[in-house]
Design a protein around this motif. Structure first.
Motif, mmCIF file in Angstrom:
data_model
loop_
_atom_site.group_PDB
_atom_site.id
_atom_site.type_symbol
_atom_site.label_atom_id
_atom_site.label_comp_id
_atom_site.label_asym_id
_atom_site.label_seq_id
_atom_site.Cartn_x
_atom_site.Cartn_y
_atom_site.Cartn_z
ATOM 1 N N SER A 1 0.838 -1.203 0.000
ATOM 2 C CA SER A 1 0.000 0.000 0.000
ATOM 3 C C SER A 1 0.867 1.245 0.000
ATOM 4 N N TRP B 1 0.622 4.308 -2.649
ATOM 5 C CA TRP B 1 0.345 5.689 -2.241
ATOM 6 C C TRP B 1 1.500 6.612 -2.616
ATOM 7 N N ILE C 1 -7.775 1.894 2.155
ATOM 8 C CA ILE C 1 -7.749 0.467 1.902
ATOM 9 C C ILE C 1 -8.330 -0.239 3.133
#
Length: 141
Positions: A44, A48, A66
């Motif tokens: 993640s 990002w 998320i």
């Protein structure tokens, strides 16, 4: 109008949280530690970071957070099937129970079987035999 302000505040809050993790990596010099402290996994973080590099702060705002929950939870029907199978065959282990249930059309992993049996105080074969005996004493069979 006020609903839009609340929604905007939520997206800004998420963007700030993500930005703080990105800034923390610069300060600490360690992505893994920053991700751990920010409650984010490495995959993640990379996504990002890419979005921030291409779209700046707007890249962090327009995407919802998320989800952190598991969507693959065992259904109550499957749990019941596992417990009944465990009591029908109390001497079987988790792998054999899992394999047998797969033949019956119930796909569940051995660790999931074990977790469910533990949660219902049926973890060991001894506990399952005691439960079977208790059932037989109540029904008179």
């Amino acid at each position: 109008m006020s609903g839009k302000i609340v929604e905007m505040d939520a997206t800004v809050k998420v963007a700030r949280q993500l930005l703080s993790v990105l800034e923390m990596t610069e300060t600490l010099g360690n992505i893994s530690v920053a991700c751990c402290r920010g409650g984010m996994d490495r995959t993640s973080f990379n996504e990002w970071k890419r979005r921030f590099q291409t779209h700046w702060l707007e890249g962090l705002k327009d995407m919802p957070p998320i989800p952190k929950s598991q969507s693959n939870q065992t259904t109550p029907e499957t749990e019941t099937a596992i417990m009944e199978c465990g009591l029908t065959h109390p001497s079987w282990g988790c792998v054999k129970l899992s394999d047998f249930l797969k033949l019956q059309g119930v796909s569940v992993s051995p660790p999931s079987v074990q977790k469910i049996l533990i949660r219902n105080n049926l973890a060991s074969a001894y506990e399952r035999w005691l439960k079977v005996e208790e059932r037989h004493l109540k029904t008179g069979i």
